[in-house]
Design a protein around this motif. Structure first.
Motif, mmCIF file in Angstrom:
data_model
loop_
_atom_site.group_PDB
_atom_site.id
_atom_site.type_symbol
_atom_site.label_atom_id
_atom_site.label_comp_id
_atom_site.label_asym_id
_atom_site.label_seq_id
_atom_site.Cartn_x
_atom_site.Cartn_y
_atom_site.Cartn_z
ATOM 1 N N GLU A 148 65.634 0.093 57.797
ATOM 2 C CA GLU A 148 64.385 -0.504 58.262
ATOM 3 C C GLU A 148 63.882 0.305 59.452
ATOM 4 O O GLU A 148 64.564 0.423 60.471
ATOM 5 N N VAL A 149 62.714 0.902 59.306
ATOM 6 C CA VAL A 149 62.114 1.691 60.377
ATOM 7 C C VAL A 149 61.257 0.753 61.228
ATOM 8 O O VAL A 149 60.443 -0.008 60.701
ATOM 9 N N ILE A 150 61.442 0.822 62.541
ATOM 10 C CA ILE A 150 60.761 -0.076 63.473
ATOM 11 C C ILE A 150 59.646 0.672 64.191
ATOM 12 O O ILE A 150 59.816 1.825 64.604
ATOM 13 N N ASN A 151 58.519 0.016 64.345
ATOM 14 C CA ASN A 151 57.435 0.526 65.185
ATOM 15 C C ASN A 151 57.779 0.203 66.636
ATOM 16 O O ASN A 151 57.772 -0.970 67.028
ATOM 17 N N PRO A 152 58.099 1.194 67.471
ATOM 18 C CA PRO A 152 58.558 0.898 68.832
ATOM 19 C C PRO A 152 57.472 0.303 69.719
ATOM 20 O O PRO A 152 57.783 -0.317 70.739
ATOM 21 N N GLY A 206 50.268 13.008 62.595
ATOM 22 C CA GLY A 206 49.985 12.290 63.831
ATOM 23 C C GLY A 206 50.175 10.800 63.672
ATOM 24 O O GLY A 206 50.764 10.129 64.534
ATOM 25 N N GLN A 207 49.702 10.257 62.565
ATOM 26 C CA GLN A 207 49.841 8.821 62.336
ATOM 27 C C GLN A 207 51.291 8.434 62.067
ATOM 28 O O GLN A 207 51.792 7.434 62.600
ATOM 29 N N LEU A 208 52.000 9.214 61.239
ATOM 30 C CA LEU A 208 53.383 8.871 60.903
ATOM 31 C C LEU A 208 54.278 8.878 62.140
ATOM 32 O O LEU A 208 55.052 7.938 62.373
ATOM 33 N N ASP A 209 54.185 9.945 62.951
ATOM 34 C CA ASP A 209 55.057 10.013 64.125
ATOM 35 C C ASP A 209 54.621 9.044 65.217
ATOM 36 O O ASP A 209 55.448 8.564 65.994
ATOM 37 N N ALA A 210 53.326 8.751 65.311
ATOM 38 C CA ALA A 210 52.889 7.738 66.279
ATOM 39 C C ALA A 210 53.438 6.371 65.895
ATOM 40 O O ALA A 210 53.815 5.580 66.769
ATOM 41 N N LEU A 211 53.501 6.094 64.603
ATOM 42 C CA LEU A 211 53.968 4.790 64.145
ATOM 43 C C LEU A 211 55.464 4.598 64.354
ATOM 44 O O LEU A 211 55.894 3.553 64.838
ATOM 45 N N ASP A 212 56.288 5.597 63.977
ATOM 46 C CA ASP A 212 57.733 5.345 64.063
ATOM 47 C C ASP A 212 58.385 5.944 65.302
ATOM 48 O O ASP A 212 59.520 5.615 65.620
ATOM 49 N N ASN A 213 57.650 6.800 66.034
ATOM 50 C CA ASN A 213 58.188 7.370 67.268
ATOM 51 C C ASN A 213 57.566 6.746 68.508
ATOM 52 O O ASN A 213 58.217 6.621 69.545
ATOM 53 N N GLY A 214 56.289 6.386 68.419
ATOM 54 C CA GLY A 214 55.619 5.747 69.539
ATOM 55 C C GLY A 214 54.826 6.673 70.425
ATOM 56 O O GLY A 214 54.148 6.211 71.348
ATOM 57 N N LYS A 215 54.884 7.995 70.192
ATOM 58 C CA LYS A 215 54.103 8.896 71.036
ATOM 59 C C LYS A 215 52.638 8.832 70.630
ATOM 60 O O LYS A 215 52.305 8.426 69.514
ATOM 61 N N PRO A 216 51.735 9.230 71.517
ATOM 62 C CA PRO A 216 50.315 9.147 71.190
ATOM 63 C C PRO A 216 49.952 9.966 69.959
ATOM 64 O O PRO A 216 50.451 11.079 69.765
ATOM 65 N N PHE A 217 49.060 9.409 69.168
ATOM 66 C CA PHE A 217 48.605 10.058 67.945
ATOM 67 C C PHE A 217 48.094 11.468 68.207
ATOM 68 O O PHE A 217 48.450 12.415 67.504
ATOM 69 N N VAL A 222 49.367 18.803 69.141
ATOM 70 C CA VAL A 222 50.442 19.619 69.711
ATOM 71 C C VAL A 222 51.576 19.799 68.698
ATOM 72 O O VAL A 222 51.823 20.906 68.210
ATOM 73 N N ASP A 223 52.264 18.722 68.359
ATOM 74 C CA ASP A 223 53.461 18.844 67.519
ATOM 75 C C ASP A 223 53.150 19.481 66.165
ATOM 76 O O ASP A 223 53.879 20.377 65.703
ATOM 77 N N ALA A 224 52.101 19.021 65.505
ATOM 78 C CA ALA A 224 51.786 19.548 64.175
ATOM 79 C C ALA A 224 51.386 21.016 64.249
ATOM 80 O O ALA A 224 51.844 21.845 63.445
ATOM 81 N N HIS A 225 50.545 21.372 65.222
ATOM 82 C CA HIS A 225 50.080 22.756 65.307
ATOM 83 C C HIS A 225 51.189 23.691 65.780
ATOM 84 O O HIS A 225 51.280 24.834 65.318
ATOM 85 N N TRP A 226 52.032 23.222 66.682
ATOM 86 C CA TRP A 226 53.177 24.052 67.083
ATOM 87 C C TRP A 226 54.142 24.234 65.913
ATOM 88 O O TRP A 226 54.739 25.302 65.756
ATOM 89 N N PRO A 239 62.291 8.807 60.453
ATOM 90 C CA PRO A 239 62.469 9.680 59.283
ATOM 91 C C PRO A 239 61.180 10.001 58.524
ATOM 92 O O PRO A 239 61.212 10.817 57.606
ATOM 93 N N LEU A 240 60.057 9.358 58.859
ATOM 94 C CA LEU A 240 58.896 9.404 57.971
ATOM 95 C C LEU A 240 58.282 10.788 57.851
ATOM 96 O O LEU A 240 57.954 11.246 56.754
ATOM 97 N N SER A 241 58.103 11.484 58.972
ATOM 98 C CA SER A 241 57.449 12.792 58.893
ATOM 99 C C SER A 241 58.333 13.815 58.187
ATOM 100 O O SER A 241 57.826 14.726 57.517
ATOM 101 N N ALA A 242 59.650 13.689 58.296
ATOM 102 C CA ALA A 242 60.544 14.612 57.599
ATOM 103 C C ALA A 242 60.459 14.422 56.090
ATOM 104 O O ALA A 242 60.479 15.389 55.326
ATOM 105 N N LEU A 243 60.360 13.166 55.651
ATOM 106 C CA LEU A 243 60.214 12.906 54.220
ATOM 107 C C LEU A 243 58.903 13.485 53.701
ATOM 108 O O LEU A 243 58.856 14.093 52.623
#
Length: 273
Positions: free
Chosen positions: A34-38, A98-109, A115-119, A194-198
């Motif tokens: 179960e993935v939690i939205n922090p 941006g949406q996937l990692d914001a949802l399960d990691n909590g960092k800003p979209f 940053v993360d995607a372009h890097w 795990p969402l962005s890796a999948l």
């Protein structure tokens, strides 16, 4: 994140129980995570949970892809082209990451998108450029009329274990050089993010990566991570996480003297197994 409307794709992605990505296929497992939205503390998504049996399947798929598939024998410039295409896809789908990692990691979209995607895309492009520049060396020896040389070859199956704090970027940092060299991969992302890796595994297939070269198996460290670190068919482990877990990975690697790269962090037990 609640103020950012989700694209229909992301809304469907998190509403659908996400299977493992093994051998180019989506495989269910007997247990789920179960993935939690922090940001809310509420359940966000369900993903398949890998244990030892699923790790065995993923390693077998990666080994078969390495020994019998096209990736290792592919001309380096072709590997470069596929990695470059994957970089393009990451940039094109930056909003989704941006949406996937914001949802399960909590960092800003916008941090993940801009940053993360372009890097991550830049990182894949950098190592795409290395694919046809991996060379050996000639070595002078004391015996006349003799030539000694080295040949750089891929290791085989690489087990990569990433933490929760940079879900996409950490995966890119580990995947890009290993893939450029011709290895096959079993990636275990953090059970928390795990969402962005999948989704990255899906994009890799779309980019042209042969099935089985990249396998993604979310799971806990004490079973999935431990099984990956100890597996005799894994030639290399790359790990970022706690110092305590890093020590255990070194111990587990002794069975087949696999190569290990560690980026240990704090002394806590967040990633222990």
């Amino acid at each position: 994140m609640s103020q950012i409307p989700l694209t229909p794709f992301v809304a469907n992605f998190i509403a659908t129980a996400q299977p493992l990505r093994i051998g180019g296929k989506m495989l269910a497992s007997t247990e789920t995570l179960e993935v939690i939205n922090p940001s809310t503390g509420n359940a966000l998504a369900q993903v398949a949970r890998a244990g030892k049996a699923e790790i065995d399947l993923a390693v077998a798929a990666a080994k078969d892809a390495f020994e019998n598939g096209a990736w290792t024998r592919m001309l380096p410039n072709e590997r470069s082209r596929i990695l470059w295409r994957l970089a393009d896809l990451i940039e094109e789908r930056a909003d989704i990451f941006g949406q996937l990692d914001a949802l399960d990691n909590g960092k800003p979209f916008h941090v993940v998108r801009d940053v993360d995607a372009h890097w991550s895309a830049r990182h894949f492009r950098y190592f795409a450029g290395w694919a046809d520049k991996i060379e050996g060396a000639t070595i002078p020896v004391g015996t006349p009329d003799r030539l000694t040389y080295t040949k750089a070859e891929p290791l085989g199956v690489c087990g990569l274990i990433t933490p929760w704090n940079y879900p996409l970027l950490m995966a890119a940092w580990k995947l890009a050089p290993a893939l450029a060299a011709g290895n096959s991969i079993v990636l275990k992302p953090s059970e928390e993010t795990p969402l962005s890796a999948l989704y990255l595994a899906d994009l890799a297939l779309e980019a042209g990566l042969p099935p089985g070269v990249l396998n993604v198996v979310p799971g806990y460290g004490h079973d999935a991570g431990a099984a990956l670190a100890a597996h005799p068919d894994v030639a290399k482990i790359g790990f970022t996480g706690s110092t305590a877990t890093g020590r255990r990975i070194v111990e587990a690697s002794v069975g087949n003297l696999k190569k290990v790269s560690l980026e240990p962090g704090r002394q806590g037990g967040q990633y222990h197994f």
